[in-house]
Design a protein around this motif. Structure first.
Motif, short mmCIF file in Angstrom:
data_model
loop_
_atom_site.label_atom_id
_atom_site.label_comp_id
_atom_site.label_asym_id
_atom_site.label_seq_id
_atom_site.Cartn_x
_atom_site.Cartn_y
_atom_site.Cartn_z
N TRP A 23 0.69 -1.58 -0.31
CA TRP A 23 0.00 -0.10 -0.34
C TRP A 23 0.97 0.97 -0.58
CZ3 TRP A 23 -0.15 3.98 3.64
CH2 TRP A 23 0.46 3.42 5.11
N CYS A 24 2.19 1.30 0.12
CA CYS A 24 3.54 2.39 0.20
C CYS A 24 2.63 3.17 -1.66
CB CYS A 24 4.56 1.74 0.59
SG CYS A 24 5.59 3.38 1.07
N GLY A 25 3.07 2.71 -2.30
CA GLY A 25 3.17 2.95 -3.55
C GLY A 25 1.80 3.38 -3.93
N TYR A 26 0.85 2.59 -3.25
CA TYR A 26 -0.97 3.48 -3.75
C TYR A 26 -0.71 4.93 -2.89
CZ TYR A 26 -2.01 -0.88 -5.89
OH TYR A 26 -1.94 -2.19 -6.66
N LEU A 27 -0.27 5.02 -1.62
CA LEU A 27 -0.47 6.32 -1.02
C LEU A 27 1.01 7.23 -1.67
CD1 LEU A 27 -1.03 8.00 1.93
CD2 LEU A 27 1.18 7.36 2.37
N GLY A 63 7.35 4.59 -12.39
CA GLY A 63 9.07 3.60 -11.84
C GLY A 63 9.46 3.28 -10.73
N LEU A 64 8.93 3.98 -9.72
CA LEU A 64 9.79 4.05 -8.25
C LEU A 64 8.71 2.95 -8.39
CD1 LEU A 64 9.38 7.16 -7.15
CD2 LEU A 64 11.57 5.69 -7.84
N TYR A 65 7.17 2.29 -8.51
CA TYR A 65 6.22 1.67 -7.17
C TYR A 65 5.99 0.57 -8.01
CZ TYR A 65 7.47 4.56 -3.73
OH TYR A 65 7.56 5.59 -2.79
N GLY A 70 1.23 3.67 -10.58
CA GLY A 70 1.65 3.76 -11.40
C GLY A 70 -0.36 4.02 -12.22
N LEU A 71 -0.73 3.38 -12.56
CA LEU A 71 -2.11 2.90 -13.21
C LEU A 71 -3.93 3.92 -11.97
CD1 LEU A 71 -3.34 -1.07 -14.14
CD2 LEU A 71 -2.97 1.13 -15.58
#
Length: 1009
Positions: A23-27, A63-65, A70-71
């Motif tokens: 969930w860190c990438g979504y945050l 690119g990071l997560y 990205g979506l």
């Protein structure tokens, strides 16, 4: 907890959350989107109409997560641009195709960037993992607890760590030399193929080493990482052996066994299950083929599977708690005991057995126990059992109740006989001795009485017996007590009865004796029987009963005697004649009963002989008297029928001459040229003729009432209207005698009754006529009505001559009047009140007469039951005759009484009708065959037949003109016979001109057309 630890906990939590992948990438996607929105808002002139800053946010996040964040950034960016910076801020304008096209292009680009970035990130992650693995395998820490070798491309040993050196010494390997073939070949193959390779090697110490070959092609050697797997292999061998044993047990066990796993839904919750392994017993006991069950969701195998199974097995997997339960399968009608447990994560195992036979055996045992309990509880005997310690182990309800009643203590299983009888030492000692004998193996029965002999004594047969186990050892004692009080009392009563019988036998006033079946001789006889026939006892005992029986009556008694000797009859009664010693006959009534012996075989018969000679003579005299009475009754009935016939004939003969008189008077009264005196004389003649007709009607009514031939045509009618009609009929007489007359209907009128209006009007007419007749001129007559709860009481009173008290009881008798002088003075037959009383009672009412005495008037009270008003009020309105015909008719008049025929023809001619007269049936048929008629008027009594015969023959010949019967016979059966013969109306003589013309109008009314 210290303050320092409290202060550092939020930071730890934040670091843990920030390093979480899912969930860190979504945050961060949400954060980057927000930053892009701020940038777009800060420099609108530069970025207006473009998605540049949002593309940067998508590229950075993807690119990071990876792909997912990205979506999310792509979708959030598209929504923010449309809602915040579009042509219609605040909502999405689906009509702006340009904006929608740009947004679609951005979404496509963002999705593509996210997918590509995600793939690159995954590839980089794999490269980093491989680099890390290569870096780790390129190191040879000397502290490694496992042997590590380096073998060159030519198969020579290049390096060994410290642990490996110990291994080399044991195996005789030397660095720089070739390693054994079993090691060299897999190592060189791994280097040539550039792939990892594992193999195992058994050393001289019988240890098993597992080597991992990691090739380094650029350096030209292979690293071999070894580890000792001897224990693991031994464990595996043991596991295989155990598995083999398990498999053998698995396949040969009688219990069904299956291993299953649960199936999770999208939310991760168990929703189904499948079996992955099952033994043959599973298939045999469930009837499900394993190849069709294993690996498939249970809902596919059994679409109608009960949710109970899914819930149970999934519950075991979720909780880890094993369950044991029983189940009955309706399809197979089998019982199963099931044990389910979780052997490993997400799996369950079930072990079940077919318990049908056990269940059936248990059910059979339960039913047998219930049956035994029911037998024991239902038996009238007392049943109990004790163990060797004198404790009750079983007893039925009767035993408990009677024990409490006799000894005054309640007992239950577990109580000892010592405790139960502790308050009665003597009874306790006796019980211990009796039970002790049974516990020592003795079976015996005694009879004993309990209770007060003068009050409520009970006698029991007490049976004690030992209870033995399968090896014959005494483990307890049983006690069966049968209440024989009634039997004992019956035996006492029997002895008393035998003594009483002997006393009765010897002193009875009627004859008694006992007879053997083999020779028909008397066993014993009493004195009364000997005296009846004049024989002594010795003579009687020496003489078979057929020899002292009249020869004509022997077979009458001998046939049932033989049937009783064969056991076919238990008793019989006959009346026969004995022969007295002096030769004359003695009539006797015998009642004979069978006595059986102990084997239930006929033993002898008991005879009770009653002398009925005098009764027989009296019965014969009574029979003669009865025959005489029957003859007298038949003669009386014949005389009664003759009387009824005489009255009917008399009525006919009296009515017939009155018809021309009535018609003649009516015609004369219509003449206006006669003076008033003549009219007055004519009216007097008419009234007297009607009075004579009324007397004839009364005579016939009395006859019909006596024979029960009057039928009431009841309906709901209003009583006041009926009374008013009777008053209207009597009003001329009231006015002629200048009587003071009054009617008081009461304030509760109207009164509804269930009655025949014509007959009820006749009652009030009779009472009024009597009151008027017996009241002098200027006297008083009145009628008063008063309701009395559910009845209406009508009083007809007068101030006339009154009734003597001794005559009140006879006033309602037919042909009765108070005194002969009254009959001579006022006339009449004395039938009106008798008829009125009968009619009132037929209506469910009551009539009474009251008078204070002579010259004090009289009151007649009628009491009738009230009924509810009719839904549509019905009043006994007089029938309205149809209008008189104006069209002349051709009438066939058949009358053998010449004067009557002549007068009726005159009346009809006066009305304009053409009349042909005939005096008999033959003439009438001849006239009917010669010409057409509109109407038939026929007397019923004709010289050559009857009017009924005439009408039937006319109908048979096809004549359909209406017919009116004329007769002096006016009873209901006479009217019925006329209707059956085909007449449309029946006119009773004497018939007035008006009634004749009205009847003609009614039956010819359809002829108007």
């Amino acid at each position: 907890m210290s303050s320092a630890s409290q202060g550092t906990r939020p930071g730890i939590v934040w670091r843990q959350l920030s390093t979480s992948r899912w969930w860190c990438g979504y945050l961060w996607a949400a954060v980057f989107t927000a930053v892009a929105v701020l940038v777009r808002w800060a420099i609108p002139e530069v970025l207006e109409g473009t998605y540049l800053v949002f593309y940067i946010a998508v590229i950075a996040v993807a690119g990071l997560y990876g792909r997912g964040p990205g979506l999310l950034t792509t979708v959030l960016s598209a929504l923010c641009v449309d809602l915040l910076f579009g042509s219609s801020p605040g909502y999405i304008n689906f009509g702006d195709m340009v904006s929608l096209g740009r947004e679609a292009m951005f979404l496509a680009g963002g999705i593509g960037i996210s997918i590509v970035a995600g793939m690159q990130k995954a590839a980089h992650a794999r490269l980093r993992q491989q680099a890390g693995e290569l870096a780790s395998v390129a190191q040879f820490p000397s502290e490694n607890p496992h042997p590590v070798f380096r073998v060159g491309g030519d198969g020579r040993l290049l390096y060994a760590n410290r642990v490996a050196e110990e291994f080399l010494e044991g195996e005789g390997w030397v660095c720089g030399e070739l390693v054994p073939t079993v090691v060299r070949e897999p190592a060189t193959s791994a280097l040539i193929d550039n792939r990892r390779f594992e193999f195992e090697f058994i050393c001289h110490a019988k240890r098993v080493l597992a080597f991992l070959c990691v090739p380094l092609p650029d350096k030209g050697y292979v690293n071999l990482y070894g580890r000792d797997v001897t224990d693991a292999r031994l464990a595996e061998a043991a596991l295989r052996e155990s598995e083999q044993r398990y498999r053998s047990l698995f396949t040969s066990m009688n219990e069904g066994f299956a291993l299953g796993e649960v199936i999770l839904d999208k939310r991760g919750f168990p929703c189904n299950f499948r079996f992955i392994e099952a033994n043959e017993a599973f298939e045999r006991q469930t009837g499900l083929a394993r190849q069709k069950v294993l690996g498939r969701p249970i809902t596919e195998v059994l679409p109608n599977v009960e949710p109970h199974w899914i819930d149970t097995y999934c519950g075991v997997v979720l909780t880890g708690k094993p369950v044991r339960f029983e189940h009955y399968n309706q399809d197979t009608q089998r019982h199963y005991s099931v044990f389910c447990y979780r052997p490993e994560e997400n799996r369950f195992a079930i072990l079940f057995a077919d318990d049908t036979n056990r269940k059936r055996a248990e059910e059979d045992r339960r039913r047998a126990a219930e049956l035994l309990t029911g037998i024991i509880e239902g038996t009238p005997d007392l049943v109990a059992a004790l163990d060797r310690n004198f404790h009750f182990v079983a007893l039925n309800r009767r035993y408990r109740e009677d024990f409490t009643h006799i000894f005054g203590r309640d007992i239950e299983p577990g109580v000892s006989i010592v405790e139960a009888l502790a308050h009665l030492p003597e009874e306790q000692q006796n019980a211990m001795e009796l039970w002790g004998r049974a516990l020592r193996g003795e079976t015996f029965t005694i009879t004993r009485a309990f209770g007060d002999p003068n009050r409520q004594r009970k006698i029991f047969d007490l049976r004690f017996s030992p209870i033995c186990d399968s090896e014959g050892r005494v483990v307890g004692a049983a006690h069966l007590a049968s209440d024989v009080t009634q039997r004992q009392d019956a035996e006492d009563a029997l002895r008393h009865s035998e003594a009483t019988y002997r006393a009765v036998f010897e002193h009875a006033a009627i004859g008694m004796g006992r007879v053997r079946f083999d020779d028909a001789r008397w066993i014993d006889v009493n004195d009364a029987f000997c005296h009846m026939l004049g024989y002594g006892q010795e003579e009687m005992l020496a003489t078979p009963w057929p020899e002292i029986t009249h020869s004509e009556d022997v077979d009458l008694d001998l046939v049932p005697f033989r049937r009783m000797a064969a056991g076919e009859l238990n008793s019989y009664s006959i009346v026969k004649r004995f022969i007295h010693k002096q030769g004359h006959h003695v009539w006797a009534r015998l009642t004979l009963s069978l006595v059986r012996d102990a084997r239930d075989q006929p033993d002898y018969e008991i005879a009770i002989i009653e002398n009925i000679t005098e009764r027989k003579q009296a019965a014969e005299e009574l029979a003669a008297a009865r025959q005489s009475a029957e003859r007298a009754r038949a003669a009386a009935e014949q005389a009664n029928h003759a009387k009824d016939h005489f009255l009917a004939v008399l009525s006919h003969e009296l009515r017939t001459p009155l018809t021309p008189v009535v018609m003649g008077v009516s015609m004369l009264q219509d003449r206006a040229d006669l003076d008033a005196g003549v009219h007055e004389s004519l009216e007097m003649i008419r009234r007297n003729v009607e009075m004579e007709a009324r007397l004839i009607d009364d005579l016939l009514d009395v006859s019909r009432i006596a024979r029960g031939k009057i039928e009431l045509q009841k309906q709901r009618v209003e009583l006041c209207t009926i009374i008013e009609r009777a008053v209207d009929v009597c009003r001329p007489d009231i006015e002629a005698r200048r009587l003071h007359f009054g009617v008081d209907m009461g304030h509760a009128a109207p009164y509804w009754v269930e009655a025949d209006p014509t007959r009820l009007q006749q009652v009030f007419w009779n009472l009024l006529k009597n009151a008027i007749k017996f009241t002098p001129h200027d006297g008083c007559v009145g009628i008063r009505c008063r309701p009395d709860i559910d009845y209406i009481q009508v009083e007809v009173n007068d101030s006339g001559i009154g009734i003597e008290s001794e005559a009140l009881s006879r006033v309602f008798n037919a042909f009765e009047q108070a005194e002969r002088s009254i009959t001579q003075q006022f006339g009449g037959l004395g039938l009106g009140l008798a008829i009125s009383k009968a009619l009132v009672e037929m209506h469910g009412g009551r009539i009474e007469a009251h008078s204070e005495g002579r010259d004090k008037g009289a009151t007649f009270r009628i009491r009738l039951p009230l009924t509810s008003p009719a839904s549509q009020p019905v009043s006994p309105a007089p029938s309205i005759a149809p209008p008189r015909l104006h069209r002349p008719l051709r009438v066939l008049l058949v009358e053998d009484h010449g004067v009557t025929a002549k007068m009726m023809k005159m009346v009809l001619n006066a009305e304009g009708h053409t009349v042909d007269t005939a005096g008999d049936v033959a003439t009438a048929l001849e006239f009917a065959g010669q010409q057409e008629f509109d109407l038939l008027l026929s007397d019923l009594g004709l010289p050559d037949g009857s009017g009924h015969d005439l009408m039937r023959q006319l109908r048979e010949r096809g004549h359909r003109f209406p017919g009116i019967a004329l007769s002096g016979y006016g009873q209901e059966e006479d009217l019925q016979r006329s209707r059956q013969a085909g007449f449309d109306a029946h006119l009773t003589k004497p018939a007035s001109r008006e009634s004749l013309l009205d009847v003609i109008a009614s039956v010819t009314f359809p002829l108007r057309a």
